[in-house]
Design a protein around this motif. Structure first.
Motif, PDB file in Angstrom:
ATOM      1  N   THR A   1     -13.507   0.387  11.079  1.00  0.00           N
ATOM      2  CA  THR A   1     -14.465   1.203  11.830  1.00  0.00           C
ATOM      3  C   THR A   1     -14.379   0.895  13.329  1.00  0.00           C
TER       4      THR A   1
ATOM      5  N   VAL B   1      -9.279   7.827   1.550  1.00  0.00           N
ATOM      6  CA  VAL B   1     -10.389   7.019   1.047  1.00  0.00           C
ATOM      7  C   VAL B   1     -11.723   7.764   1.201  1.00  0.00           C
TER       8      VAL B   1
ATOM      9  N   PHE C   1      -5.989  12.212   8.013  1.00  0.00           N
ATOM     10  CA  PHE C   1      -5.939  12.709   6.638  1.00  0.00           C
ATOM     11  C   PHE C   1      -6.357  11.553   5.743  1.00  0.00           C
ATOM     12  N   SER C   2      -7.632  11.551   5.355  1.00  0.00           N
ATOM     13  CA  SER C   2      -8.182  10.371   4.673  1.00  0.00           C
ATOM     14  C   SER C   2      -7.788  10.317   3.197  1.00  0.00           C
TER      15      SER C   2
ATOM     16  N   ARG D   1     -11.031  -7.285   4.623  1.00  0.00           N
ATOM     17  CA  ARG D   1     -11.754  -6.012   4.424  1.00  0.00           C
ATOM     18  C   ARG D   1     -13.268  -6.206   4.331  1.00  0.00           C
TER      19      ARG D   1
ATOM     20  N   GLU E   1       0.817  -1.225   0.000  1.00  0.00           N
ATOM     21  CA  GLU E   1       0.000   0.000   0.000  1.00  0.00           C
ATOM     22  C   GLU E   1       0.847   1.269   0.000  1.00  0.00           C
ATOM     23  N   TRP E   2       1.888   1.281   0.817  1.00  0.00           N
ATOM     24  CA  TRP E   2       2.634   2.531   1.037  1.00  0.00           C
ATOM     25  C   TRP E   2       4.106   2.467   0.638  1.00  0.00           C
TER      26      TRP E   2
ATOM     27  N   VAL F   1      -4.027   3.692   8.600  1.00  0.00           N
ATOM     28  CA  VAL F   1      -5.127   2.767   8.929  1.00  0.00           C
ATOM     29  C   VAL F   1      -5.113   1.645   7.888  1.00  0.00           C
ATOM     30  N   PHE F   2      -5.062   0.410   8.344  1.00  0.00           N
ATOM     31  CA  PHE F   2      -4.859  -0.690   7.397  1.00  0.00           C
ATOM     32  C   PHE F   2      -5.572  -1.971   7.830  1.00  0.00           C
ATOM     33  N   THR F   3      -6.297  -2.552   6.878  1.00  0.00           N
ATOM     34  CA  THR F   3      -6.873  -3.893   7.049  1.00  0.00           C
ATOM     35  C   THR F   3      -6.366  -4.736   5.882  1.00  0.00           C
TER      36      THR F   3
HETATM   37  C1  COA Z   1      -9.594   1.572   4.013  1.00  0.00           C
HETATM   38  C2  COA Z   1      -9.488   0.288   4.834  1.00  0.00           C
HETATM   39  C3  COA Z   1      -8.619   0.534   6.048  1.00  0.00           C
HETATM   40  C4  COA Z   1     -10.892  -0.106   5.266  1.00  0.00           C
HETATM   41  O1  COA Z   1     -10.777  -1.274   6.083  1.00  0.00           O
HETATM   42  P1  COA Z   1     -12.054  -2.207   6.418  1.00  0.00           P
HETATM   43  O2  COA Z   1     -11.711  -3.009   7.610  1.00  0.00           O
HETATM   44  O3  COA Z   1     -12.481  -2.919   5.206  1.00  0.00           O
HETATM   45  O4  COA Z   1     -13.120  -1.071   6.787  1.00  0.00           O
HETATM   46  P2  COA Z   1     -14.635  -1.239   7.226  1.00  0.00           P
HETATM   47  O5  COA Z   1     -15.095  -2.627   6.948  1.00  0.00           O
HETATM   48  O6  COA Z   1     -14.784  -0.714   8.600  1.00  0.00           O
HETATM   49  O7  COA Z   1     -15.308  -0.207   6.255  1.00  0.00           O
HETATM   50  C5  COA Z   1     -15.219  -0.425   4.878  1.00  0.00           C
HETATM   51  C6  COA Z   1     -15.606   0.815   4.172  1.00  0.00           C
HETATM   52  O8  COA Z   1     -14.411   1.461   3.675  1.00  0.00           O
HETATM   53  C7  COA Z   1     -14.653   1.788   2.338  1.00  0.00           C
HETATM   54  N1  COA Z   1     -13.411   1.860   1.575  1.00  0.00           N
HETATM   55  C8  COA Z   1     -12.403   0.985   1.580  1.00  0.00           C
HETATM   56  N2  COA Z   1     -11.469   1.384   0.702  1.00  0.00           N
HETATM   57  C9  COA Z   1     -11.911   2.518   0.145  1.00  0.00           C
HETATM   58  C10 COA Z   1     -11.400   3.406  -0.838  1.00  0.00           C
HETATM   59  N3  COA Z   1     -10.234   3.179  -1.438  1.00  0.00           N
HETATM   60  N4  COA Z   1     -12.123   4.512  -1.144  1.00  0.00           N
HETATM   61  C11 COA Z   1     -13.324   4.748  -0.545  1.00  0.00           C
HETATM   62  N5  COA Z   1     -13.852   3.951   0.380  1.00  0.00           N
HETATM   63  C12 COA Z   1     -13.156   2.846   0.698  1.00  0.00           C
HETATM   64  C13 COA Z   1     -15.519   0.649   1.841  1.00  0.00           C
HETATM   65  O9  COA Z   1     -16.173   1.006   0.646  1.00  0.00           O
HETATM   66  C14 COA Z   1     -16.488   0.471   2.976  1.00  0.00           C
HETATM   67  O10 COA Z   1     -17.482   1.452   2.924  1.00  0.00           O
HETATM   68  P3  COA Z   1     -19.027   1.063   3.106  1.00  0.00           P
HETATM   69  O11 COA Z   1     -19.103   0.098   4.267  1.00  0.00           O
HETATM   70  O12 COA Z   1     -19.700   2.368   3.385  1.00  0.00           O
HETATM   71  O13 COA Z   1     -19.397   0.427   1.816  1.00  0.00           O
HETATM   72  C15 COA Z   1      -8.891  -0.873   3.969  1.00  0.00           C
HETATM   73  O14 COA Z   1      -9.633  -0.951   2.764  1.00  0.00           O
HETATM   74  C16 COA Z   1      -7.415  -0.694   3.640  1.00  0.00           C
HETATM   75  O15 COA Z   1      -6.546  -1.088   4.410  1.00  0.00           O
HETATM   76  N6  COA Z   1      -7.104  -0.065   2.495  1.00  0.00           N
HETATM   77  C17 COA Z   1      -5.719   0.157   2.099  1.00  0.00           C
HETATM   78  C18 COA Z   1      -5.035   1.197   2.962  1.00  0.00           C
HETATM   79  C19 COA Z   1      -5.789   2.515   3.016  1.00  0.00           C
HETATM   80  O16 COA Z   1      -6.169   3.077   2.006  1.00  0.00           O
HETATM   81  N7  COA Z   1      -6.016   2.979   4.250  1.00  0.00           N
HETATM   82  C20 COA Z   1      -6.710   4.215   4.512  1.00  0.00           C
HETATM   83  C21 COA Z   1      -5.772   5.353   4.583  1.00  0.00           C
HETATM   84  S1  COA Z   1      -6.606   6.851   4.985  1.00  0.00           S
END
Ligand code: COA
Length: 317
Positions: free
Chosen positions: A103, A128, A125-126, A97, A21-22, A90-92
């Motif tokens: 959340t 996503v 600083f989102s 996912r 990711e990073w 923040v990472f899953t």
């Molecule tokens: C973003 C992330 C942390 C979400 O983890 P998760 O455990 O799946 O999160 P949750 O299940 O609590 O919530 C999922 C929500 O995140 C949203 N989401 C995930 N990735 C997204 C993206 N790239 N853009 C927009 N929304 C995104 C999903 O659509 C979902 O939304 P919804 O439930 O309203 O449909 C995970 O997808 C991840 O690690 N992504 C890569 C790293 C990253 O981008 N981190 C965020 C940095 S700010």
């Protein structure tokens, strides 16, 4: 599910997972060494890696927090310090996912941070969009960038002085603090942490060199800037301009410093106090920011959040 603080070994395990990711531009070894170098920086002494763990102890999601200074402004103008927390990374894992783990992590972390005796707010600083974090009580702030092209010439022309890298403390001391009833404020170590990122990435940016200066002053006005990441741009971390002329002079010096360093543009985050000045800077264009959407969550009920709240780029993590 419960929250846990990661051990050094667990941090290294997360690094291996978050590389995809990073780690852009970096090899796996380069990414691991970047993480270690940034964690060894003085600004990271207030950093904690948090894990959301399942009942079997397995890690479901993770993030980092950096303790950040914040202040409440009293009616007499004095500033009362407190603790805020900037959340990063923040990472899953992909396979986990969509189950609400990120959340849940944000919710448990907010409750944990709110228990700190001087807690003010959490900041992130989102990359996503706002929806994920809005569910956990974060409010989105405006996110506009101003872009300028590099221009040839002596960066020190038309300003009083260029700022050396060891002048960050002095420069921060010159900046006017926000008038808002509540505000975050970076330390010199945080600003240097940004420059440290640039010192790591410059080796991966062909044709670019580290900017010789870290900012400039003219009259009472001050700018702090640097190469701060994997993009070949000069990022303005802090800008306090007392007039449109000063904004023009400081950003002109930034444009010439960008040119001297082989960087492709100057990027500045819009803040409320700068919004009226920047349209008066020739050649500056305003664009909606991609990623790094500032979001704030109060950690106490009576926090007086100004709208819009100033969040300079220097606060980013
Ligand atoms: C973003 C992330 C942390 C979400 O983890 P998760 O455990 O799946 O999160 P949750 O299940 O609590 O919530 C999922 C929500 O995140 C949203 N989401 C995930 N990735 C997204 C993206 N790239 N853009 C927009 N929304 C995104 C999903 O659509 C979902 O939304 P919804 O439930 O309203 O449909 C995970 O997808 C991840 O690690 N992504 C890569 C790293 C990253 O981008 N981190 C965020 C940095 S700010």
């Amino acid at each position: 599910m419960h929250l846990a603080v990661a051990t050094e070994e667990q941090k290294a395990q997360r690094d291996a997972l978050t590389y995809s990711e990073w780690g852009k531009r970096l090899t796996v070894e380069g990414y691991v060494s970047r993480e270690q170098r940034l964690r060894a920086h003085p600004w990271a002494s207030g950093m904690v890696t948090w894990l959301l763990c399942g009942e079997d102890g397995g890690v479901l999601a993770s993030c980092e927090t950096f303790r950040t200074d914040s202040f409440l402004r009293s009616p007499d103008g004095s500033l009362a310090p407190g603790d805020s927390f900037a959340i990063a990374s923040v990472f899953t894992e992909e396979r986990l996912r969509g189950h609400g783990y990120a959340t849940r992590l944000m919710d448990l972390l907010a409750a944990e941070m709110a228990r700190q005796p001087r807690a003010h707010a959490a900041l992130l600083f989102s990359d996503v969009g706002p929806r994920l974090y809005a569910r956990s009580g974060y409010h989105e702030l405006p996110a506009w960038d101003w872009l300028l092209s590099p221009t040839p010439g002596d960066p020190s022309a038309l300003v009083d002085s260029l700022l050396p890298e060891d002048g960050l403390d002095w420069a921060l001391g010159r900046l006017r603090r926000p008038e808002a009833p509540f505000s975050f404020w970076p330390t010199p170590a945080q600003l240097d942490w940004h420059l440290e990122r640039g010192r790591i990435y410059v080796d991966y940016l062909p044709g670019c060199s580290l900017p010789v200066s870290a900012g400039a002053t003219v009259g009472e006005s001050t700018a702090v800037w640097g190469l701060v990441g994997r993009k070949d741009e000069l990022t303005v971390l802090m800008l306090d301009a007392h007039s449109p002329e000063h904004a023009r002079a400081l950003l002109g010096a930034a444009q010439r410093e960008a040119h001297r360093s082989g960087l492709s543009r100057v990027v500045l985050w819009e803040e409320p106090a700068l919004a009226p000045l920047l349209p008066l800077v020739e050649g500056a264009s305003r664009v909606a920011r991609e990623g790094s959407l500032p979001m704030v969550r109060p950690l106490r009920r009576d926090l007086p959040l100004a709208d819009p709240l100033p969040v300079p780029r220097g606060l980013w993590v």
